[in-house]
Design a protein around this motif. Structure first.
Motif, PDB file in Angstrom:
ATOM      1  N   HIS A 277       0.881  -1.166   0.000  1.00 44.52           N
ATOM      2  CA  HIS A 277       0.000   0.000   0.000  1.00 44.52           C
ATOM      3  C   HIS A 277       0.920   1.218   0.000  1.00 44.52           C
ATOM      4  O   HIS A 277       1.456   1.598   1.039  1.00 44.52           O
ATOM      5  CB  HIS A 277      -0.912   0.001   1.224  1.00 44.52           C
ATOM      6  CG  HIS A 277      -1.853   1.169   1.280  1.00 44.52           C
ATOM      7  ND1 HIS A 277      -2.761   1.451   0.278  1.00 44.52           N
ATOM      8  CD2 HIS A 277      -2.019   2.143   2.225  1.00 44.52           C
ATOM      9  CE1 HIS A 277      -3.441   2.526   0.598  1.00 44.52           C
ATOM     10  NE2 HIS A 277      -3.008   2.979   1.765  1.00 44.52           N
ATOM     11  N   GLY A 278       1.144   1.784  -1.183  1.00 50.18           N
ATOM     12  CA  GLY A 278       2.133   2.833  -1.298  1.00 50.18           C
ATOM     13  C   GLY A 278       3.507   2.279  -0.984  1.00 50.18           C
ATOM     14  O   GLY A 278       3.972   1.313  -1.601  1.00 50.18           O
ATOM     15  N   ASP A 279       4.162   2.851   0.050  1.00 48.06           N
ATOM     16  CA  ASP A 279       5.487   2.396   0.457  1.00 48.06           C
ATOM     17  C   ASP A 279       5.445   1.417   1.617  1.00 48.06           C
ATOM     18  O   ASP A 279       6.498   1.043   2.147  1.00 48.06           O
ATOM     19  CB  ASP A 279       6.349   3.601   0.857  1.00 48.06           C
ATOM     20  CG  ASP A 279       6.683   4.492  -0.329  1.00 48.06           C
ATOM     21  OD1 ASP A 279       6.767   3.971  -1.456  1.00 48.06           O
ATOM     22  OD2 ASP A 279       6.846   5.711  -0.124  1.00 48.06           O
ATOM     23  N   ALA A 280       4.255   0.985   1.999  1.00 47.34           N
ATOM     24  CA  ALA A 280       4.118   0.117   3.173  1.00 47.34           C
ATOM     25  C   ALA A 280       3.883  -1.335   2.739  1.00 47.34           C
ATOM     26  O   ALA A 280       2.908  -1.626   2.033  1.00 47.34           O
ATOM     27  CB  ALA A 280       2.956   0.583   4.043  1.00 47.34           C
ATOM     28  N   PRO A 281       4.754  -2.262   3.161  1.00 48.60           N
ATOM     29  CA  PRO A 281       4.535  -3.674   2.838  1.00 48.60           C
ATOM     30  C   PRO A 281       3.436  -4.279   3.699  1.00 48.60           C
ATOM     31  O   PRO A 281       3.304  -3.963   4.884  1.00 48.60           O
ATOM     32  CB  PRO A 281       5.886  -4.314   3.151  1.00 48.60           C
ATOM     33  CG  PRO A 281       6.475  -3.436   4.210  1.00 48.60           C
ATOM     34  CD  PRO A 281       5.996  -2.042   3.919  1.00 48.60           C
ATOM     35  N   CYS A 282       2.662  -5.153   3.079  1.00 48.97           N
ATOM     36  CA  CYS A 282       1.577  -5.862   3.769  1.00 48.97           C
ATOM     37  C   CYS A 282       1.813  -7.352   3.536  1.00 48.97           C
ATOM     38  O   CYS A 282       1.446  -7.888   2.474  1.00 48.97           O
ATOM     39  CB  CYS A 282       0.213  -5.432   3.229  1.00 48.97           C
ATOM     40  SG  CYS A 282      -0.109  -3.659   3.350  1.00 48.97           S
ATOM     41  N   PRO A 283       2.424  -8.051   4.485  1.00 47.15           N
ATOM     42  CA  PRO A 283       2.815  -9.443   4.258  1.00 47.15           C
ATOM     43  C   PRO A 283       1.630 -10.346   3.927  1.00 47.15           C
ATOM     44  O   PRO A 283       0.550 -10.230   4.519  1.00 47.15           O
ATOM     45  CB  PRO A 283       3.456  -9.842   5.591  1.00 47.15           C
ATOM     46  CG  PRO A 283       3.873  -8.552   6.216  1.00 47.15           C
ATOM     47  CD  PRO A 283       2.832  -7.554   5.804  1.00 47.15           C
ATOM     48  N   ILE A 284       1.848 -11.248   2.980  1.00 46.22           N
ATOM     49  CA  ILE A 284       0.841 -12.256   2.651  1.00 46.22           C
ATOM     50  C   ILE A 284       0.749 -13.230   3.819  1.00 46.22           C
ATOM     51  O   ILE A 284       1.762 -13.741   4.298  1.00 46.22           O
ATOM     52  CB  ILE A 284       1.200 -12.989   1.342  1.00 46.22           C
ATOM     53  CG1 ILE A 284       1.078 -12.030   0.150  1.00 46.22           C
ATOM     54  CG2 ILE A 284       0.318 -14.221   1.147  1.00 46.22           C
ATOM     55  CD1 ILE A 284       1.549 -12.620  -1.167  1.00 46.22           C
ATOM     56  N   ARG A 285      -0.471 -13.463   4.270  1.00 48.19           N
ATOM     57  CA  ARG A 285      -0.718 -14.381   5.377  1.00 48.19           C
ATOM     58  C   ARG A 285      -1.511 -15.575   4.867  1.00 48.19           C
ATOM     59  O   ARG A 285      -2.580 -15.425   4.272  1.00 48.19           O
ATOM     60  CB  ARG A 285      -1.499 -13.694   6.491  1.00 48.19           C
ATOM     61  CG  ARG A 285      -0.833 -12.456   7.089  1.00 48.19           C
ATOM     62  CD  ARG A 285       0.563 -12.724   7.611  1.00 48.19           C
ATOM     63  NE  ARG A 285       1.068 -11.620   8.443  1.00 48.19           N
ATOM     64  CZ  ARG A 285       2.339 -11.463   8.769  1.00 48.19           C
ATOM     65  NH1 ARG A 285       3.245 -12.319   8.316  1.00 48.19           N
ATOM     66  NH2 ARG A 285       2.710 -10.454   9.535  1.00 48.19           N
ATOM     67  N   GLY A 286      -0.997 -16.771   5.092  1.00 45.13           N
ATOM     68  CA  GLY A 286      -1.659 -17.969   4.607  1.00 45.13           C
ATOM     69  C   GLY A 286      -1.308 -18.243   3.160  1.00 45.13           C
ATOM     70  O   GLY A 286      -0.492 -17.549   2.540  1.00 45.13           O
ATOM     71  N   ARG A 287      -1.927 -19.267   2.628  1.00 46.76           N
ATOM     72  CA  ARG A 287      -1.619 -19.702   1.269  1.00 46.76           C
ATOM     73  C   ARG A 287      -2.302 -18.828   0.227  1.00 46.76           C
ATOM     74  O   ARG A 287      -3.441 -18.394   0.410  1.00 46.76           O
ATOM     75  CB  ARG A 287      -2.063 -21.155   1.073  1.00 46.76           C
ATOM     76  CG  ARG A 287      -1.239 -22.166   1.837  1.00 46.76           C
ATOM     77  CD  ARG A 287      -1.720 -23.580   1.530  1.00 46.76           C
ATOM     78  NE  ARG A 287      -1.006 -24.562   2.358  1.00 46.76           N
ATOM     79  CZ  ARG A 287      -1.358 -25.834   2.453  1.00 46.76           C
ATOM     80  NH1 ARG A 287      -2.429 -26.276   1.788  1.00 46.76           N
ATOM     81  NH2 ARG A 287      -0.657 -26.661   3.215  1.00 46.76           N
ATOM     82  N   VAL A 288      -1.601 -18.608  -0.856  1.00 44.28           N
ATOM     83  CA  VAL A 288      -2.238 -18.062  -2.057  1.00 44.28           C
ATOM     84  C   VAL A 288      -3.192 -19.123  -2.576  1.00 44.28           C
ATOM     85  O   VAL A 288      -2.791 -20.276  -2.804  1.00 44.28           O
ATOM     86  CB  VAL A 288      -1.185 -17.713  -3.123  1.00 44.28           C
ATOM     87  CG1 VAL A 288      -1.850 -17.310  -4.436  1.00 44.28           C
ATOM     88  CG2 VAL A 288      -0.260 -16.608  -2.625  1.00 44.28           C
ATOM     89  N   SER A 289      -4.461 -18.786  -2.750  1.00 40.71           N
ATOM     90  CA  SER A 289      -5.414 -19.747  -3.290  1.00 40.71           C
ATOM     91  C   SER A 289      -5.784 -19.363  -4.719  1.00 40.71           C
ATOM     92  O   SER A 289      -5.191 -18.464  -5.310  1.00 40.71           O
ATOM     93  CB  SER A 289      -6.649 -19.858  -2.391  1.00 40.71           C
ATOM     94  OG  SER A 289      -7.239 -18.590  -2.177  1.00 40.71           O
ATOM     95  N   MET A 290      -6.735 -20.047  -5.311  1.00 36.82           N
ATOM     96  CA  MET A 290      -7.007 -19.847  -6.732  1.00 36.82           C
ATOM     97  C   MET A 290      -7.411 -18.416  -7.052  1.00 36.82           C
ATOM     98  O   MET A 290      -6.957 -17.839  -8.046  1.00 36.82           O
ATOM     99  CB  MET A 290      -8.099 -20.815  -7.206  1.00 36.82           C
ATOM    100  CG  MET A 290      -8.381 -20.713  -8.699  1.00 36.82           C
ATOM    101  SD  MET A 290      -9.666 -21.841  -9.284  1.00 36.82           S
ATOM    102  CE  MET A 290      -8.809 -23.412  -9.168  1.00 36.82           C
TER     103      MET A 290
END
Length: 345
Positions: A277-290
């Motif tokens: 979000h702009g310069d702020a990272p937002c870590p992926i939580r859990g599995r990427v699903s379809m």
């Protein structure tokens, strides 16, 4: 809208072509196979044509047909895959230029389309496509009498400037082609960066046009924004996504975005990459699903409407590094569900 927005910066694409063109005196073509590396062959090719490209390369004749429709009759459309069975009518009617890569293809082309333009592809050590020295020696005299428009080969390790394979292939290309009165081509993006001795008469940049390595100075071409569908809070001890692969250690605010591996976002990014979000990272939580990905927005001061996978902070090669692949794969797997935007060059 419920789909991601894939924006292709055509000005950056044109600037990358001009920068690579300025690196030597050879003519600079453009590789637009795989639907312009997944970004839309028509707008990509028109932009590159406007920038100055006059010779384009695709993988197969069917791609050449789409390119011819986009650009019209006054450019050269070369087909890396050569002249395959069943392609004679398409090649002839559309004026495609097959890069003949075997004795079989040479015979097919000369019999089916005598006098039609063609090129020759030689193998200088990659062992993928092209005629080896013994094959080329057997057909060279006859082929050269028919006046090919180009003789080419391809470097296997050009993205590693110090690799000994580069000089070995350069020497072999000289051995196979010195003395012929035909334009020659050896360098794609990596070869251009190796210097003018690799550039010969024509270069064929591909990935560098689209903002990828090894052209480190390339302007980024692609941004990808993913819409937020839902926001929720999870408590410590609660899990997220398939397989309970991530469990909250604090009260966490999650945004669920509309994208997943059906859109070319590999599961290898699960719990490893971030959305932005702009310069702020937002870590992926859990599995990427379809179709869905969850990202941690706990530390954002506001609730976003969308989060970016590709932006000025994270490019295709950054994603590739996390996923253990290459930028080419990231680009070409971007799925058809995205709304593609092509600001005019």
């Amino acid at each position: 809208m419920g789909t991601g927005h894939l924006t292709i910066d055509l000005d950056a694409l044109a600037a990358n072509w001009r920068a690579l063109d300025a690196m030597g005196s050879a003519e600079t073509g453009a590789v637009v196979k795989a639907d312009g590396y997944g970004l839309g062959v028509a707008p990509v090719a028109r932009t590159l044509h406007k920038a100055g490209a006059r010779r384009f390369f695709v993988a197969v004749a069917e791609e050449g047909a789409a390119l011819r429709q986009a650009l019209g009759p006054n450019v050269d459309v070369c087909v890396f895959g050569g002249h395959m069975p069943g392609d004679s009518e398409m090649i002839g009617d559309l004026g495609l230029v097959p890069m003949l890569n075997s004795l079989e293809q040479v015979l097919r082309h000369f019999e089916a389309l005598p006098g039609h333009p063609f090129g020759i592809q030689l193998d200088t050590g990659m062992n993928r496509l092209g005629m080896e020295m013994s094959e080329w020696a057997a057909v060279a005299e006859i082929a050269l009498q028919q006046k090919p428009v180009l003789v080419m080969s391809h470097l296997a390790c050009a993205d590693e400037p110090d690799h000994e394979m580069n000089t070995r292939q350069l020497a072999e290309f000289h051995r196979m082609t010195d003395g012929i009165k035909v334009p020659r081509s050896l360098a794609a993006t990596g070869g251009i960066l190796l210097g003018q001795e690799y550039q010969f008469d024509l270069t064929r940049p591909g990935i560098g046009l689209y903002g990828g390595r090894p052209f480190e100075e390339a302007r980024p071409v692609v941004t990808l924004e993913l819409p937020v569908i839902q926001v929720r809070d999870v408590e410590p001890g609660e899990s997220v996504g398939y397989g309970n692969s991530w469990i909250a250690e604090r009260r966490t605010r999650l945004a669920t975005v509309a994208a997943g591996y059906a859109d070319g976002i590999t599961r290898h990014l699960s719990n490893r990459a971030s959305l932005w979000h702009g310069d702020a990272p937002c870590p992926i939580r859990g599995r990427v699903s379809m179709d869905l990905i969850c990202a941690d927005i706990t530390d954002l001061p506001e609730t976003p409407d969308s989060l970016a996978l590709l932006n000025g902070r994270q490019g295709v090669d950054d994603i590739a590094d996390i996923a253990g692949t290459i930028g080419y794969e990231v680009l070409t797997q971007l799925g058809p569900r995205y709304t593609r935007r092509h600001p005019s060059a």
